[in-house]
Design an enzyme around this catalytic site. Sequence first.
Site, PDB file in Angstrom:
ATOM      1  N   TYR A   1      26.228  38.940  37.992  1.00 48.21           N
ATOM      2  CA  TYR A   1      26.938  38.983  36.815  1.00 48.21           C
ATOM      3  C   TYR A   1      26.883  39.235  35.927  1.00 48.21           C
ATOM      4  O   TYR A   1      26.003  37.663  35.448  1.00 48.21           O
ATOM      5  CB  TYR A   1      27.925  37.655  37.302  1.00 48.21           C
ATOM      6  CG  TYR A   1      29.715  37.755  38.226  1.00 48.21           C
ATOM      7  CD1 TYR A   1      29.205  39.158  38.338  1.00 48.21           C
ATOM      8  CD2 TYR A   1      29.246  37.181  38.542  1.00 48.21           C
ATOM      9  CE1 TYR A   1      30.349  38.949  39.857  1.00 48.21           C
ATOM     10  CE2 TYR A   1      30.576  36.616  39.858  1.00 48.21           C
ATOM     11  CZ  TYR A   1      31.325  38.030  40.193  1.00 48.21           C
ATOM     12  OH  TYR A   1      31.541  37.835  41.745  1.00 48.21           O
TER      13      TYR A   1
ATOM     14  N   HIS B   1      27.755  38.592  49.185  1.00 45.16           N
ATOM     15  CA  HIS B   1      27.791  39.704  47.950  1.00 45.16           C
ATOM     16  C   HIS B   1      28.735  40.808  48.584  1.00 45.16           C
ATOM     17  O   HIS B   1      27.794  41.795  48.439  1.00 45.16           O
ATOM     18  CB  HIS B   1      27.391  39.589  47.071  1.00 45.16           C
ATOM     19  CG  HIS B   1      28.223  39.812  45.473  1.00 45.16           C
ATOM     20  ND1 HIS B   1      28.003  39.554  43.964  1.00 45.16           N
ATOM     21  CD2 HIS B   1      29.334  40.103  45.095  1.00 45.16           C
ATOM     22  CE1 HIS B   1      28.426  40.045  43.146  1.00 45.16           C
ATOM     23  NE2 HIS B   1      29.740  40.460  43.567  1.00 45.16           N
TER      24      HIS B   1
HETATM   25  P1  NAD Z   1      40.793  38.476  37.292  1.00 46.37           P
HETATM   26  O1  NAD Z   1      41.744  38.645  37.928  1.00 46.37           O
HETATM   27  O2  NAD Z   1      40.288  37.325  36.792  1.00 46.37           O
HETATM   28  O3  NAD Z   1      40.717  38.953  35.557  1.00 46.37           O
HETATM   29  C1  NAD Z   1      39.650  38.856  34.681  1.00 46.37           C
HETATM   30  C2  NAD Z   1      39.981  39.091  33.071  1.00 46.37           C
HETATM   31  O4  NAD Z   1      41.123  38.247  32.882  1.00 46.37           O
HETATM   32  C3  NAD Z   1      38.693  38.399  32.267  1.00 46.37           C
HETATM   33  O5  NAD Z   1      39.335  39.562  31.084  1.00 46.37           O
HETATM   34  C4  NAD Z   1      39.972  37.767  31.518  1.00 46.37           C
HETATM   35  O6  NAD Z   1      39.337  37.339  30.249  1.00 46.37           O
HETATM   36  C5  NAD Z   1      40.743  37.786  31.911  1.00 46.37           C
HETATM   37  N1  NAD Z   1      42.040  36.646  31.430  1.00 46.37           N
HETATM   38  C6  NAD Z   1      42.342  35.180  31.711  1.00 46.37           C
HETATM   39  N2  NAD Z   1      43.478  35.077  31.833  1.00 46.37           N
HETATM   40  C7  NAD Z   1      43.632  35.464  31.127  1.00 46.37           C
HETATM   41  C8  NAD Z   1      44.667  35.055  30.247  1.00 46.37           C
HETATM   42  N3  NAD Z   1      45.319  33.706  29.993  1.00 46.37           N
HETATM   43  N4  NAD Z   1      45.747  36.279  29.083  1.00 46.37           N
HETATM   44  C9  NAD Z   1      45.206  37.563  29.275  1.00 46.37           C
HETATM   45  N5  NAD Z   1      43.235  37.561  29.246  1.00 46.37           N
HETATM   46  C10 NAD Z   1      42.790  37.130  30.614  1.00 46.37           C
HETATM   47  O7  NAD Z   1      39.401  39.325  37.617  1.00 46.37           O
HETATM   48  P2  NAD Z   1      37.576  38.768  37.538  1.00 46.37           P
HETATM   49  O8  NAD Z   1      37.050  37.922  37.013  1.00 46.37           O
HETATM   50  O9  NAD Z   1      37.701  39.761  38.148  1.00 46.37           O
HETATM   51  O10 NAD Z   1      38.229  37.265  38.966  1.00 46.37           O
HETATM   52  C11 NAD Z   1      38.166  36.011  39.280  1.00 46.37           C
HETATM   53  C12 NAD Z   1      36.882  35.981  39.233  1.00 46.37           C
HETATM   54  O11 NAD Z   1      36.827  36.125  40.986  1.00 46.37           O
HETATM   55  C13 NAD Z   1      35.386  36.445  39.154  1.00 46.37           C
HETATM   56  O12 NAD Z   1      35.342  35.827  38.019  1.00 46.37           O
HETATM   57  C14 NAD Z   1      34.619  35.842  40.246  1.00 46.37           C
HETATM   58  O13 NAD Z   1      33.747  35.207  39.566  1.00 46.37           O
HETATM   59  C15 NAD Z   1      35.128  36.296  41.154  1.00 46.37           C
HETATM   60  N6  NAD Z   1      35.202  38.352  41.565  1.00 46.37           N
HETATM   61  C16 NAD Z   1      34.143  37.497  43.213  1.00 46.37           C
HETATM   62  C17 NAD Z   1      34.916  39.221  43.888  1.00 46.37           C
HETATM   63  C18 NAD Z   1      34.086  39.304  45.194  1.00 46.37           C
HETATM   64  O14 NAD Z   1      32.770  38.875  45.008  1.00 46.37           O
HETATM   65  N7  NAD Z   1      32.791  40.709  45.214  1.00 46.37           N
HETATM   66  C19 NAD Z   1      35.784  39.805  43.220  1.00 46.37           C
HETATM   67  C20 NAD Z   1      36.262  40.319  42.558  1.00 46.37           C
HETATM   68  C21 NAD Z   1      36.354  38.627  41.851  1.00 46.37           C
END
Ligand code: NAD
Length: 313
Positions: free
Chosen positions: A42, A108
Site C-alpha cells: 500500500y 498477500h
Molecule cells: P473500501 O471498500 O473500504 O473503500 C475505501 C474507500 O472508501 C476509500 O476511498 C475511503 O476513503 C472511502 N470511504 C471510507 N468511508 C467512507 C465514507 N463514510 N463515505 C465515503 N467514502 C468513504 O475499500 P478498501 O480500502 O480497498 O478495503 C478496506 C481494506 O481492506 C483495505 O484498506 C485493506 O486494508 C483491505 N483490503 C485487502 C485486500 C487484499 O489483501 N487483497 C484487498 C482489498 C482490501
Amino acid sequence: MVGFGASPLGDEFGPIDGAEGERAVHAAIDLGINYFDVAPYYGRTLAETRLGQALENKRQAIILATKAGRYDGEPGSGFDFSAQRIIASVEESLKRLRTDYIDVFQVHDIEFASQQQIMEETLPAMFKLREQGKVRFIGITGYPLHLLKAVAGSTAVDMVMTYCHYNLLNTTADKVLMPMARERGIGLVNAAPLHMGVLTERGAPPWHPAPEEVLGAGRQAAAWCREQGGNIADLALQFAFSYKQVATTLVGMSKVEHVRRNIQMAEVKPDPELFRGVLKIIKPAADIHWVVGRPENNDPGSAPSPNSVGDKN
Ligand code: NAD
C-alpha cells in the site's frame, strides 16, 4: 465490528494529508477500533510507514495485521512469495511499523502465485515465523473464493481475508467461504464493504478492476440514494456491518470524519425502502466477479477487465 483498512494511508485512493491520516488512526483507537490492516504494497511502503508513526505509544492497544508477497512493480509483476522474501519482509515491516511483533501476518493475494508454492514454500515459512513468536497468527488474502477456500481449508492458517465479496454488490463469500471458515474455526475477515470505492459518492478509483457493468450500477445506486436524501456509503456500511458472522469488516479510512461516521453506521439498520431500491438497481450487476491473478486460480465465470491485474489492494 469495524476494522481499519489502512490502504488509503498509502494514497491508494488519491493523495491524503498525512497528519489527518494520523488523526484518523488516533480517533479510531479512541473510539474503540482495535483491528488495523496494512501491507508493504500500500503506497509501496508509505501506508506502513505512516501507520507505524501513528501507532507510536499505541501499539499495544490494537491487533496489527500486515502482509507479504506483493510489492512494487508493474501490474502483474512485483510479487515474491519465496520463503526467503517472506522472512526478509517481516523484518522490514517490523521496522516500518515500529514494533517487535505482528499480530496477523498474511500472504498477500495468493492468486498471483502457484497454489503449490503457497502450500509448500510460502505458508511453511510463515508457520516458522509463528513458531518463533515474530508473528502471532497466519492468514491468506486474495480475490478468487474457491482458491481461498482450497488453501485455507487444507492448511493450518488462522484466518482468511476476502474482499469485494460481501457487500451490497456481492455476497458470495457467505456461500463459498463462510461454511469452511465456520467448520475449521478460522476467522473470516470481510474487506472492502464499499466495493473499493464503488459504493461511495466519489466513486471508484481509476485502477478499479471491476467491469463497467459493476461500476455503472454503483454510480446509478449512488445517484438514486442521493435523490432519496440518503447516502450510498452509509447504506453499504450498514448492510456490511450487519453481517455478524465475520471476525471484522475492514473499511479503508484516512479521515477522522469517515472514522466517526462509519462507527455510527455499525449501529444503524438499513432503511428498508432505500435498501430495496438499491438492490433493484444493482441486481443486473450483483455477484459479478472479475479476473485477478493467474488464469488457473480464477473463479469460474470471472469477467474480463482491463484493470484486472492492476488493483491497488
Ligand atoms: P473500501 O471498500 O473500504 O473503500 C475505501 C474507500 O472508501 C476509500 O476511498 C475511503 O476513503 C472511502 N470511504 C471510507 N468511508 C467512507 C465514507 N463514510 N463515505 C465515503 N467514502 C468513504 O475499500 P478498501 O480500502 O480497498 O478495503 C478496506 C481494506 O481492506 C483495505 O484498506 C485493506 O486494508 C483491505 N483490503 C485487502 C485486500 C487484499 O489483501 N487483497 C484487498 C482489498 C482490501
